[in-house]
Design a protein around this motif. Structure first.
Motif, PDB file in Angstrom:
ATOM      1  N   ASN A 100      36.659  72.612  35.043  1.00 23.26           N
ATOM      2  CA  ASN A 100      36.333  72.036  36.355  1.00 23.26           C
ATOM      3  C   ASN A 100      34.827  71.947  36.614  1.00 23.26           C
ATOM      4  N   HIS A 101      34.222  70.965  35.996  1.00 22.62           N
ATOM      5  CA  HIS A 101      32.793  70.731  36.190  1.00 22.62           C
ATOM      6  C   HIS A 101      32.515  69.948  37.479  1.00 22.62           C
ATOM      7  N   SER A 102      33.556  69.660  38.246  1.00 22.63           N
ATOM      8  CA  SER A 102      33.381  68.915  39.495  1.00 22.63           C
ATOM      9  C   SER A 102      32.896  69.856  40.600  1.00 22.63           C
ATOM     10  N   ASP A 103      32.699  69.299  41.772  1.00 18.84           N
ATOM     11  CA  ASP A 103      32.342  70.111  42.943  1.00 18.84           C
ATOM     12  C   ASP A 103      33.533  70.241  43.886  1.00 18.84           C
ATOM     13  N   LYS A 104      34.748  70.047  43.329  1.00 14.21           N
ATOM     14  CA  LYS A 104      35.956  70.057  44.153  1.00 14.21           C
ATOM     15  C   LYS A 104      36.920  71.154  43.717  1.00 14.21           C
ATOM     16  N   LEU A 105      37.726  71.604  44.677  1.00 13.08           N
ATOM     17  CA  LEU A 105      38.835  72.494  44.365  1.00 13.08           C
ATOM     18  C   LEU A 105      39.890  71.631  43.680  1.00 13.08           C
ATOM     19  N   ARG A 106      40.339  72.045  42.497  1.00 15.38           N
ATOM     20  CA  ARG A 106      41.207  71.199  41.672  1.00 15.38           C
ATOM     21  C   ARG A 106      42.616  71.791  41.576  1.00 15.38           C
ATOM     22  N   LEU A 107      43.591  71.042  42.051  1.00 13.87           N
ATOM     23  CA  LEU A 107      44.989  71.432  41.941  1.00 13.87           C
ATOM     24  C   LEU A 107      45.597  70.712  40.740  1.00 13.87           C
ATOM     25  N   MET A 143      47.147  65.241  52.387  1.00  9.76           N
ATOM     26  CA  MET A 143      46.549  66.093  53.417  1.00  9.76           C
ATOM     27  C   MET A 143      45.072  66.377  53.135  1.00  9.76           C
ATOM     28  N   TYR A 144      44.749  66.712  51.877  1.00 10.11           N
ATOM     29  CA  TYR A 144      43.432  67.272  51.583  1.00 10.11           C
ATOM     30  C   TYR A 144      42.495  66.378  50.781  1.00 10.11           C
ATOM     31  N   ARG A 145      42.925  65.200  50.376  1.00 10.85           N
ATOM     32  CA  ARG A 145      42.104  64.427  49.454  1.00 10.85           C
ATOM     33  C   ARG A 145      40.801  63.926  50.066  1.00 10.85           C
ATOM     34  N   ARG A 146      40.678  63.946  51.390  1.00 16.06           N
ATOM     35  CA  ARG A 146      39.405  63.574  52.016  1.00 16.06           C
ATOM     36  C   ARG A 146      38.435  64.756  52.076  1.00 16.06           C
ATOM     37  N   ARG A 147      38.909  65.901  51.668  1.00 14.99           N
ATOM     38  CA  ARG A 147      38.070  67.094  51.630  1.00 14.99           C
ATOM     39  C   ARG A 147      37.509  67.269  50.215  1.00 14.99           C
ATOM     40  N   ASP A 148      36.899  68.416  49.924  1.00 11.21           N
ATOM     41  CA  ASP A 148      36.412  68.705  48.574  1.00 11.21           C
ATOM     42  C   ASP A 148      37.578  69.215  47.737  1.00 11.21           C
ATOM     43  N   PHE A 149      38.495  68.308  47.446  1.00 14.09           N
ATOM     44  CA  PHE A 149      39.761  68.652  46.823  1.00 14.09           C
ATOM     45  C   PHE A 149      40.243  67.473  45.987  1.00 14.09           C
ATOM     46  N   PHE A 203      43.816  66.399  43.303  1.00 16.10           N
ATOM     47  CA  PHE A 203      45.082  66.753  42.667  1.00 16.10           C
ATOM     48  C   PHE A 203      45.220  65.995  41.359  1.00 16.10           C
ATOM     49  N   ILE A 204      45.541  66.718  40.286  1.00 24.05           N
ATOM     50  CA  ILE A 204      45.733  66.121  38.972  1.00 24.05           C
ATOM     51  C   ILE A 204      47.092  66.558  38.442  1.00 24.05           C
ATOM     52  N   SER A 205      47.898  65.582  38.032  1.00 26.12           N
ATOM     53  CA  SER A 205      49.188  65.912  37.419  1.00 26.12           C
ATOM     54  C   SER A 205      49.109  65.672  35.919  1.00 26.12           C
ATOM     55  N   ILE A 206      49.793  66.532  35.169  1.00 26.31           N
ATOM     56  CA  ILE A 206      49.811  66.408  33.710  1.00 26.31           C
ATOM     57  C   ILE A 206      51.265  66.387  33.253  1.00 26.31           C
ATOM     58  N   SER A 207      51.672  65.292  32.674  1.00 26.63           N
ATOM     59  CA  SER A 207      53.043  65.161  32.185  1.00 26.63           C
ATOM     60  C   SER A 207      53.179  65.820  30.811  1.00 26.63           C
ATOM     61  N   ALA A 208      54.225  66.637  30.683  1.00 32.22           N
ATOM     62  CA  ALA A 208      54.534  67.272  29.399  1.00 32.22           C
ATOM     63  C   ALA A 208      55.592  66.478  28.633  1.00 32.22           C
ATOM     64  N   ASP A 209      55.863  65.265  29.081  1.00 33.34           N
ATOM     65  CA  ASP A 209      56.794  64.398  28.353  1.00 33.34           C
ATOM     66  C   ASP A 209      56.209  64.017  26.991  1.00 33.34           C
ATOM     67  N   LEU A 214      45.399  76.340  40.633  1.00 37.94           N
ATOM     68  CA  LEU A 214      44.364  75.959  41.582  1.00 37.94           C
ATOM     69  C   LEU A 214      43.057  76.491  41.013  1.00 37.94           C
ATOM     70  N   VAL A 215      42.139  75.570  40.695  1.00 34.21           N
ATOM     71  CA  VAL A 215      40.936  75.936  39.947  1.00 34.21           C
ATOM     72  C   VAL A 215      39.681  75.578  40.745  1.00 34.21           C
ATOM     73  N   GLU A 216      38.837  76.566  40.964  1.00 32.33           N
ATOM     74  CA  GLU A 216      37.577  76.329  41.652  1.00 32.33           C
ATOM     75  C   GLU A 216      36.559  75.711  40.691  1.00 32.33           C
ATOM     76  N   PRO A 217      35.503  75.076  41.200  1.00 31.07           N
ATOM     77  CA  PRO A 217      34.438  74.582  40.326  1.00 31.07           C
ATOM     78  C   PRO A 217      33.908  75.721  39.448  1.00 31.07           C
ATOM     79  N   GLY A 218      33.729  75.428  38.167  1.00 34.51           N
ATOM     80  CA  GLY A 218      33.303  76.462  37.249  1.00 34.51           C
ATOM     81  C   GLY A 218      34.443  77.063  36.461  1.00 34.51           C
TER      82      GLY A 218
END
Length: 378
Positions: free
Chosen positions: A250-257, A281-287, A289-295, A344-348
């Motif tokens: 998470n090299h971004s400046d956002k909280l990453r779900l 709800m939160y995408r306008r904030r520093d947040f 969401f990333i989904s990863i398919s295991a298919d 839920l991953v913080e920057p860094g």
């Protein structure tokens, strides 16, 4: 004519901003109760299951009615001060009662960016318990009949009545929103002190800063939001092991779900709409969401079809190789491999939440909004 149309368009954009903050509401369809008016009666259910009317507070020398709610950042910022106000004056003949004026169905998801819950009666009960409210918290969201009579401009809005239940003060609690700052003027307390000492209230009305009341008549906002979301493009890109490990740093400046799922995983597809709600709800904030398919990579089209059915306009990936153990190690060595898996991953790269199996949406939302990167206040 062009200027007039531009003004209308600009006003529409402002009203759709998160929280829809207002300072005043001249010409509003629900006029604010004027100073000197008698307190309108009401019959409302509290979070304790009891029914409250104006007569429930007949013994109080002063009645403080606060229109507030769960979702508004300004309302949340004042919760502790309302609790303290109640403590300070409960032994002096002052009763405090809070009324939730919003129609929960008139609140867009993107207006919930500063909270972990909406304004439903059930959520009011949760919030009152969490914060240990020491005052009745009443629900007016079903009809808004009481709120129409009082005409609050925003949440929170305070109405203070004397022994004869005549309105003596209407406005803000104080002049500073953030709890971390010290108010310069404590208007509500000043009004209470004046009435307790038989004096005139020094300032009878003030402007009110907070979130606009979500009247039932504004519920068409929800329809417009759904139409907007349906138009957003949905994509699914492949990601390899190296890029996946980098994603977790998470090299971004956002909280990453991050949610790992698969079309063949029943719990995954069942809970996926909760992640779409959280993202809206939160995408306008520093947040983000990333989904990863295991298919399997060969099932990319099927995974994309599912994402499109969910209107998943967030960032979506599918692992590029058919080796689930490489996926597990790249995501989190502590993960045992069961789906779904949520982080839920913080920057860094600091992981502050990890759940194997279905999440508790309420718990996850609370973890997001309680993180300093997001927060409950402006």
């Amino acid at each position: 004519m062009r200027l007039q149309k531009f003004s209308v368009l600009l006003l529409s954009v402002i009203l759709l901003l998160p929280g829809a903050l207002v300072h005043s509401a001249p010409g509003d369809e629900h006029p604010t109760l004027p100073i000197g008016a008698a307190a309108p009666d009401f019959s409302l259910t509290g979070v304790d299951g009891k029914t409250y009317t104006l007569a429930s507070f007949r013994d109080a020398h002063i009645l403080v009615v606060v229109f507030t709610c769960n979702h508004c950042p300004t309302a949340q910022a004042y919760e502790d001060r309302i609790i303290q106000l109640t403590k300070d004056y409960s032994g002096k003949g002052v009763s405090v009662v809070a009324i939730m004026p919003n129609d929960p169905s008139a609140i867009r998801l993107d207006e919930l960016g500063y909270t972990d819950m909406g304004d439903s009666y059930e959520e009011m009960k949760i919030r009152a318990k969490q914060k240990h409210f020491n005052f009745p918290y009443l629900y007016d969201g079903a009809t808004e009949a009481t709120s129409v009579k009082y005409g609050p401009i925003a949440t929170p809005h305070v109405f203070i009545f004397d022994k004869d239940r005549k309105l003596r003060y209407s406005g803000r609690i104080d002049d500073v929103e953030k709890p971390s700052k010290t108010p310069h003027v404590s208007d509500a307390r000043n009004a209470i002190e004046a009435l307790l000492n038989g004096k005139e209230v020094p300032v009878q009305t003030t402007k009110v800063f907070g979130c606009s009341i979500k009247w039932a008549s504004k519920s068409d906002w929800i329809t417009r939001a759904r139409e907007e979301w349906a138009k957003e493009p949905v994509k699914l890109d492949t990601i390899d092991e190296t890029a996946l490990k980098d994603l977790l740093k998470n090299h971004s400046d956002k909280l990453r779900l991050i949610n790992v799922w698969a079309t063949w995983c029943g719990p995954c597809v069942t809970e996926f709409p909760d992640f779409i709600t959280i993202n809206r709800m939160y995408r306008r904030r520093d947040f983000e969401f990333i989904s990863i398919s295991a298919d399997e990579p060969g099932k990319k089209d099927k995974a994309l079809q599912f994402l499109q059915s969910q209107q998943a306009s967030n960032t979506n990936y599918i692992f590029s190789v058919d080796d689930k153990y490489k996926l597990i190690e790249a995501i989190d060595p502590h993960w045992q491999g069961a789906l779904p898996y949520t982080l839920l991953v913080e920057p860094g790269g600091k992981i502050i939440y990890a759940k194997e199996g279905p999440v508790d949406p309420q718990e996850l939302k609370k973890a997001i909004v309680d993180d300093p990167l997001v927060g409950r206040y402006y």
